[in-house]
Motif scaffolding. Structure first.
Motif: not given
Length: 498
Positions: A203-226
């Motif tokens: 749902x964030x398509x087209x919204x302002x960019x997240x900081x790099x730390x936010x990107x890292x946290x989201x990617x990490x959580x994503x990998x933890x689920x898998x």
């Protein structure tokens, strides 16, 4: 460095999409390889099915790498959607594999199904559903990318949630492999939860960019689920193997116990045969001596021997011969004369004897509906079965009790047989039911053992039921018991009809 600089220039949404796809691919492919190794080593149907599911997941994320790269780096949205459609189709093709794994845990003896055909059906159906929604929304509403992304990710959420729901329902209703199904449910739920997280991020398509730390946290959580999904899938395979090993260990212990019991019975049989032969020799000497004394004993006016001593000694000798006959039958050392005879007629010929055995205080009911049927065995052994069972029922009954003896012809099909030791076919079934005290459950496994008796010393030899069981087994039959304490017992003897 040029690759990283190109990555840094992407919007945060595309960074998350591409970064998580690359890391997920490495994790899922690693767990897929591990599942394949487990399945090859233990070779269980459930493990093979789970390994197949993870192999399709690995294929799906491998395709997702090209989809994410073509959309984010090459800006080829149409190509990206086409590759993603194939990726989602591969995920959907894994649903029958999960169903097969669950079925193998719930019903290990269930016949195998054609998984490939069902996988193809699921894959094609989801491919069409996905393509219509994604390409349709992209064509009709090109400026609203969020619609296309949401349709894509919600479809993947549905595809990943179906196996989790299957596992949950199986876990709730399982009687065995409960732990394996629970772990499988947790692992599949982790995949569905990870995809729900991806739907929300979409749902964030087209919204302002997240900081790099936010990107890292989201990617990490994503990998933890898998990673959690992969770990719990391996634990589910381990739990299945533990249950199967425990079951095999219990079965091995039962086989060893039966083997030890068979060896013990064989030793007792040899001992019984030796004792019976020696006793027969003694009885023969006593019989000859008794006959020689008979000529010297005083007689009455009719010529009969006076006194009861001679008759009592003769009765004791007859009882001794009967006991040695039972011992020899138990030991399989007595030659048998196999002849064809009518068991119904033979049973009716014992009517008077059985009523004397039962006594005046016990009602005896005798019926035979197997007229015209034939048995091939020693008629004396058939009579011995009937007499021993009636005697056993009499001893278990009080005054005013009832003993019902019946004979019929039954046909045992392959399915629904009373015991697996009986081959399909026609059997003469002898039923002896009493209204006596019944047999407690704790001694039912011992009643057919030789010399086992619950009677007082001097009132029973413990050979009656052992002889019945031995004769039935010798002619490829069997004996079944149903008993309720305080309400009586029913013995069913199955003898193959000739």
């Amino acid at each position: 460095m040029a690759l990283l600089s190109g990555f840094d220039s992407l919007p945060s949404f595309d960074q998350i999409n591409l970064g998580s796809t690359l890391l997920q691919s490495a994790v899922i492919i690693g767990f897929a390889v591990a599942q394949q190794g487990v399945a090859r080593h233990f070779d269980r149907p459930g493990m093979r099915a789970i390994a197949g599911y993870w192999a399709l997941l690995a294929l799906a994320v491998f395709l997702s790498i090209f989809s994410s790269w073509s959309g984010a780096v090459w800006n080829e949205r149409t190509l990206s959607r086409a590759i993603t459609a194939l990726s989602v189709s591969a995920m959907a093709a894994g649903i029958p594999f999960v169903q097969r794994a669950i079925t193998s845990l719930l019903r290990p003896a269930a016949p195998s199904q054609n998984i490939a055909s069902k996988a193809l059906q699921w894959g094609v159906a989801v491919l069409l559903f996905y393509a219509v929604g994604v390409f349709g929304s992209a064509t009709l509403f090109p400026e609203f990318r969020v619609l296309t992304v949401s349709w894509s990710r919600v479809t993947q959420l549905i595809v990943l949630s179906i196996p989790a729901v299957m596992a949950w329902r199986a876990w709730r209703n399982a009687r065995e492999h409960h732990a394996a199904l629970q772990l499988l449910f947790i692992g599949l739920t982790s995949l569905a939860a990870r995809q729900l997280f991806a739907v929300l991020l979409g749902l964030r398509v087209g919204m302002p960019d997240l900081p790099l730390s936010g990107v890292i946290v989201i990617v990490t959580l994503d990998v933890l689920f898998v990673s959690a999904a992969g770990v719990f899938a391996l634990l589910a395979s381990t739990a299945e193997e533990v249950v199967l090993m425990e079951r095999q260990a219990a079965e091995l212990a039962r086989v060893q116990q039966r083997l030890a019991q068979g060896e013990r019975m064989e030793s007792l049989g040899r001992m019984a045969a030796a004792v019976a032969h020696d006793m027969n020799n003694v009885l023969q000497v006593l019989g000859l001596t008794l006959e020689s004394l008979r000529e010297r004993l005083p007689r009455d006016a009719r010529g009969d021997v006076r006194g009861d001593a001679h008759g009592e000694v003769g009765a004791a000798m007859q009882h001794g011969r009967s006991l040695t006959a039972q011992l020899l039958t138990f030991a399989r050392a007595r030659p048998t004369a196999l002849v064809h005879f009518d068991p119904a007629a033979r049973l009716h010929s014992l009517d008077a004897l059985l009523r004397v055995m039962a006594g005046a205080s016990i009602e005896l009911q005798l019926s035979a509906s197997a007229r015209g049927a034939s048995l091939l065995m020693d008629p004396a052994q058939f009579e011995q079965i009937v007499i021993n069972l009636v005697a056993n029922a009499r001893d278990a009954s009080d005054a005013g009790g009832r003993i019902a003896v019946s004979l019929d012809l039954v046909s045992l099909p392959q399915a629904g047989r009373p015991r697996n030791s009986l081959a399909p076919g026609e059997y003469i079934r002898l039923i002896v039911a009493d209204t006596g005290m019944g047999i407690p459950s704790e001694i039912r496994d011992s009643i057919f053992e030789p010399f086992f008796t619950t009677k007082s010393v001097g009132q029973g030899t413990g050979l009656g039921l052992a002889t019945v069981h031995g004769i039935a087994k010798e002619v490829a039959g069997d004996v079944l018991l149903e008993s309720t304490v305080g309400r009586g017992s029913t013995f069913e003897v199955y003898l193959p009809a000739a």
